[in-house]
Design an enzyme around this catalytic site. Structure first.
Site, PDB file in Angstrom:
ATOM      1  N   GLU A 140       4.494  -4.981  -9.439  1.00  0.00           N
ATOM      2  CA  GLU A 140       3.399  -5.289  -9.591  1.00  0.00           C
ATOM      3  C   GLU A 140       2.858  -5.889 -10.188  1.00  0.00           C
ATOM      4  OE1 GLU A 140       1.959  -0.880  -6.917  1.00  0.00           O
ATOM      5  OE2 GLU A 140       2.539  -0.888  -8.847  1.00  0.00           O
ATOM      6  N   VAL A 171       1.392   0.813 -12.963  1.00  0.00           N
ATOM      7  CA  VAL A 171       1.799  -0.382 -12.340  1.00  0.00           C
ATOM      8  C   VAL A 171       3.273  -0.078 -12.558  1.00  0.00           C
ATOM      9  CG1 VAL A 171       2.193  -1.872 -14.329  1.00  0.00           C
ATOM     10  CG2 VAL A 171       1.367  -2.619 -11.648  1.00  0.00           C
ATOM     11  N   SER A 172       3.965  -0.501 -11.144  1.00  0.00           N
ATOM     12  CA  SER A 172       5.667  -1.462 -11.210  1.00  0.00           C
ATOM     13  C   SER A 172       5.797  -2.710 -11.841  1.00  0.00           C
ATOM     14  CB  SER A 172       5.705  -0.801  -9.475  1.00  0.00           C
ATOM     15  OG  SER A 172       5.490  -1.695  -8.207  1.00  0.00           O
ATOM     16  N   THR A 173       7.337  -2.239 -11.652  1.00  0.00           N
ATOM     17  CA  THR A 173       7.775  -3.755 -12.098  1.00  0.00           C
ATOM     18  C   THR A 173       7.693  -4.588 -10.578  1.00  0.00           C
ATOM     19  OG1 THR A 173       9.636  -2.718 -12.709  1.00  0.00           O
ATOM     20  CG2 THR A 173       9.840  -4.696 -12.666  1.00  0.00           C
TER      21      THR A 173
END
Length: 242
Positions: A13, A9-11
């Site tokens: 997201e 999961v990205s920042t």
């Protein structure tokens, strides 16, 4: 077959969805069970962009090493965009998995078929799906940027989460002189902000500042108990701005 579950999961997201990893984990478990496989390990990368190569993602590196070392015979992800957000990175990761004989890549939509020189359409179709997914993400990002620019041009706050001590007034509560949602000070948070900066100026540690705020009844913007990491972010933002 033993497989490793990979979550990413990205920042952005994390900020927007909060528990993205939990939903991914459930999808990975379901995909593994549907294929008759067993998840023997979980590897994750939190707050890391899918545009980065495997070498810059510790979780993905660990997953690939498990496959190379024979500890797992494949990798399971919710969707291919968890492996990568860039086509070149996606193909490099798939190639790394398929270097191990009979290794599999599974998604919630089913197995990803390895390249076959006698069936070139496999790779072409996979690339086409990736290209259109990338186009959709790019268009969404553009609309968001356009919306933020338009809001900022009208005097509204368009830089993400409001800084501690301020709030963007909901549309229904905006006064005639703040129709576009410019930031307004929040009284109790401003008092806490002054207290934080005063204690910091006098050399107090992050832990002691957090303890003082809790003892004095100053909540975080979310209403929770203040932590040293929260204090550090508030100080960094305000000292930088100063």
């Amino acid at each position: 077959m033993k497989v490793v579950g990979y979550l990413r999961v990205s920042t952005i997201e994390q900020a927007e969805h909060g528990f993205g990893l939990d939903s991914q984990r459930a999808a990975v478990r379901a995909a593994a069970t549907a294929g008759g496989h067993r998840v023997v390990a979980w590897c994750s990368d939190e707050g890391i962009s899918g545009a980065k190569p495997a070498a810059d993602r510790p979780g993905l590196t660990d997953a690939l090493e498990m496959i190379r070392d024979g500890k797992a015979q494949g990798i399971v992800v919710r969707d291919l965009d968890r492996l990568a957000r860039e086509i070149t990175v996606q193909e490099a990761v798939l190639a790394a998995v398929w270097q191990t004989a009979d290794a599999v890549v599974l998604t919630s939509s089913g197995p990803v078929q390895p390249d076959d020189p006698d069936d070139p359409m496999r790779r072409v179709l996979r690339l086409m799906v990736g290209v259109f997914a990338d186009l959709e993400r790019s268009m969404i990002a553009k609309r968001l940027r356009d919306g933020r620019r338009a809001k900022k041009a009208k005097g509204g706050w368009a830089a993400g989460r409001e800084p501690y001590g301020f709030a963007s007034v909901p549309p229904k509560e905006r006064a005639a002189d703040n129709l576009h949602g410019a930031l307004v000070p929040v009284a109790d948070q401003q008092a806490a902000l002054d207290r934080i900066l005063d204690l910091h100026t006098h050399g107090a540690s992050l832990r002691s500042i957090a303890a003082a705020l809790t003892e004095e009844g100053h909540p975080t913007s979310g209403g929770g108990r203040c932590q040293p990491t929260t204090v550090a972010r508030i100080i960094a933002r305000n000292t930088t701005a100063a």
